[in-house]
Design a protein around this motif. Structure first.
Motif, PDB file in Angstrom:
ATOM      1  N   GLY A   1       0.821  -1.202   0.000  1.00 46.95           N
ATOM      2  CA  GLY A   1       0.000   0.000   0.000  1.00 46.95           C
ATOM      3  C   GLY A   1       0.851   1.246   0.000  1.00 46.95           C
ATOM      4  O   GLY A   1       2.076   1.194   0.112  1.00 46.95           O
ATOM      5  N   PRO A   2       0.201   2.407  -0.118  1.00 49.14           N
ATOM      6  CA  PRO A   2       0.939   3.671  -0.153  1.00 49.14           C
ATOM      7  C   PRO A   2       1.614   3.961   1.191  1.00 49.14           C
ATOM      8  O   PRO A   2       0.972   3.875   2.243  1.00 49.14           O
ATOM      9  CB  PRO A   2      -0.144   4.716  -0.438  1.00 49.14           C
ATOM     10  CG  PRO A   2      -1.340   3.953  -0.890  1.00 49.14           C
ATOM     11  CD  PRO A   2      -1.227   2.585  -0.326  1.00 49.14           C
ATOM     12  N   PRO A   3       2.891   4.313   1.184  1.00 52.67           N
ATOM     13  CA  PRO A   3       3.612   4.579   2.437  1.00 52.67           C
ATOM     14  C   PRO A   3       2.967   5.666   3.295  1.00 52.67           C
ATOM     15  O   PRO A   3       2.923   5.545   4.514  1.00 52.67           O
ATOM     16  CB  PRO A   3       5.005   5.005   1.980  1.00 52.67           C
ATOM     17  CG  PRO A   3       5.144   4.459   0.613  1.00 52.67           C
ATOM     18  CD  PRO A   3       3.771   4.410   0.020  1.00 52.67           C
ATOM     19  N   GLY A   4       2.473   6.725   2.671  1.00 49.88           N
ATOM     20  CA  GLY A   4       1.831   7.801   3.430  1.00 49.88           C
ATOM     21  C   GLY A   4       0.586   7.325   4.154  1.00 49.88           C
ATOM     22  O   GLY A   4       0.343   7.693   5.309  1.00 49.88           O
ATOM     23  N   LEU A   5      -0.197   6.504   3.496  1.00 52.25           N
ATOM     24  CA  LEU A   5      -1.400   5.959   4.120  1.00 52.25           C
ATOM     25  C   LEU A   5      -1.031   4.988   5.234  1.00 52.25           C
ATOM     26  O   LEU A   5      -1.642   4.998   6.310  1.00 52.25           O
ATOM     27  CB  LEU A   5      -2.284   5.270   3.079  1.00 52.25           C
ATOM     28  CG  LEU A   5      -3.609   4.735   3.578  1.00 52.25           C
ATOM     29  CD1 LEU A   5      -4.466   5.831   4.194  1.00 52.25           C
ATOM     30  CD2 LEU A   5      -4.352   4.039   2.444  1.00 52.25           C
ATOM     31  N   ASN A   6      -0.011   4.175   5.015  1.00 51.80           N
ATOM     32  CA  ASN A   6       0.453   3.249   6.052  1.00 51.80           C
ATOM     33  C   ASN A   6       0.930   4.015   7.292  1.00 51.80           C
ATOM     34  O   ASN A   6       0.623   3.635   8.427  1.00 51.80           O
ATOM     35  CB  ASN A   6       1.574   2.354   5.520  1.00 51.80           C
ATOM     36  CG  ASN A   6       1.086   1.397   4.458  1.00 51.80           C
ATOM     37  OD1 ASN A   6      -0.099   1.110   4.347  1.00 51.80           O
ATOM     38  ND2 ASN A   6       2.005   0.895   3.653  1.00 51.80           N
ATOM     39  N   LEU A   7       1.675   5.088   7.063  1.00 53.68           N
ATOM     40  CA  LEU A   7       2.137   5.933   8.167  1.00 53.68           C
ATOM     41  C   LEU A   7       0.945   6.515   8.923  1.00 53.68           C
ATOM     42  O   LEU A   7       0.923   6.526  10.157  1.00 53.68           O
ATOM     43  CB  LEU A   7       3.033   7.054   7.635  1.00 53.68           C
ATOM     44  CG  LEU A   7       3.505   8.079   8.661  1.00 53.68           C
ATOM     45  CD1 LEU A   7       4.560   7.475   9.578  1.00 53.68           C
ATOM     46  CD2 LEU A   7       4.053   9.315   7.964  1.00 53.68           C
ATOM     47  N   THR A   8      -0.059   6.975   8.185  1.00 53.08           N
ATOM     48  CA  THR A   8      -1.262   7.546   8.790  1.00 53.08           C
ATOM     49  C   THR A   8      -1.959   6.539   9.694  1.00 53.08           C
ATOM     50  O   THR A   8      -2.345   6.861  10.821  1.00 53.08           O
ATOM     51  CB  THR A   8      -2.231   8.019   7.682  1.00 53.08           C
ATOM     52  OG1 THR A   8      -1.564   9.005   6.896  1.00 53.08           O
ATOM     53  CG2 THR A   8      -3.504   8.588   8.251  1.00 53.08           C
ATOM     54  N   VAL A   9      -2.114   5.319   9.210  1.00 47.62           N
ATOM     55  CA  VAL A   9      -2.767   4.267  10.004  1.00 47.62           C
ATOM     56  C   VAL A   9      -1.973   3.998  11.277  1.00 47.62           C
ATOM     57  O   VAL A   9      -2.539   3.924  12.374  1.00 47.62           O
ATOM     58  CB  VAL A   9      -2.929   2.969   9.180  1.00 47.62           C
ATOM     59  CG1 VAL A   9      -3.381   1.812  10.052  1.00 47.62           C
ATOM     60  CG2 VAL A   9      -3.902   3.181   8.030  1.00 47.62           C
ATOM     61  N   MET A  10      -0.645   3.897  11.149  1.00 47.58           N
ATOM     62  CA  MET A  10       0.177   3.572  12.321  1.00 47.58           C
ATOM     63  C   MET A  10       0.157   4.693  13.357  1.00 47.58           C
ATOM     64  O   MET A  10       0.058   4.426  14.561  1.00 47.58           O
ATOM     65  CB  MET A  10       1.607   3.253  11.891  1.00 47.58           C
ATOM     66  CG  MET A  10       1.718   1.918  11.160  1.00 47.58           C
ATOM     67  SD  MET A  10       3.411   1.443  10.738  1.00 47.58           S
ATOM     68  CE  MET A  10       3.751   2.527   9.378  1.00 47.58           C
ATOM     69  N   VAL A  11       0.237   5.942  12.919  1.00 48.33           N
ATOM     70  CA  VAL A  11       0.207   7.069  13.861  1.00 48.33           C
ATOM     71  C   VAL A  11      -1.176   7.173  14.505  1.00 48.33           C
ATOM     72  O   VAL A  11      -1.296   7.345  15.717  1.00 48.33           O
ATOM     73  CB  VAL A  11       0.610   8.391  13.167  1.00 48.33           C
ATOM     74  CG1 VAL A  11       0.363   9.588  14.080  1.00 48.33           C
ATOM     75  CG2 VAL A  11       2.072   8.341  12.742  1.00 48.33           C
TER      76      VAL A  11
END
Length: 184
Positions: free
Chosen positions: A63-73
């Motif tokens: 998946g998109p790294p930015g979206l993955n970062l958003t989910v994790m944060v």
């Protein structure tokens, strides 16, 4: 000024939604510059190192790294509902903007002034990406092996135009082995 500890106070779902809305509405040409600025410098929810670690994990996941970062944060500060709030802020407004821009491009995309404006914006987007790389690179340990893998990945994908999947598939095990040998 290196920050050593991240934000410990609770973060509301509303704050997560607003913060990630601001990030994506600012993030024309890429959100990583704005995500780092917002999460590390402005809100101080993450340290530089935590941001780099979460972004690295986000880039390795599908998946998109930015979206993955958003989910994790979002999950880190608000559990599943925090992740949902962050993702909503990250996706809702940009979807509306993209639909609007698509309609405008459909009508005016062939106009020479629009073509020149888009070319200029691509240069700015590349500069923002490079600035983010420089800021994140400062956090990496000053050893030659990680930089070797950075250069190999760049040459493989950027110069030779090999598929990212194959480059990562070849370099990731080698990088893990090198890191493991370095610890011994």
């Amino acid at each position: 000024m290196e920050q050593t500890e991240s934000h410990k106070a609770p973060v509301s779902r509303y704050e997560l939604f607003l913060t990630f809305s601001r990030i994506t509405l600012s993030g024309f040409g890429g959100v990583m510059f704005w995500a780092r600025r917002s999460l590390v410098e402005r809100e101080r929810w993450l340290t530089e190192r935590q941001f780099v670690e979460l972004l690295t994990l986000g880039q390795l996941l599908p998946g998109p790294p930015g979206l993955n970062l958003t989910v994790m944060v979002g999950y880190r500060f608000g559990g599943w509902t925090g992740a949902a709030a962050a993702v909503s802020g990250f996706l809702v407004w940009p979807c509306l903007v993209v639909i609007g821009m698509g309609v405008l491009y459909q009508h005016y995309g062939a106009v020479p002034q629009v073509q020149r404006a888009l070319a200029g914006m691509s240069i700015v987007a590349a500069a923002l990406l490079f600035a983010t790389f420089i800021k994140m690179a400062k956090v990496l340990p000053p050893r030659w092996r990680p930089w070797l893998f950075v250069m190999l990945a760049f040459v493989g994908v950027g110069v030779l135009r090999w598929p990212l999947f194959w480059v990562m598939g070849a370099l990731a095990p080698l990088a893990l082995f090198a890191a493991w040998k370095e610890k011994e």
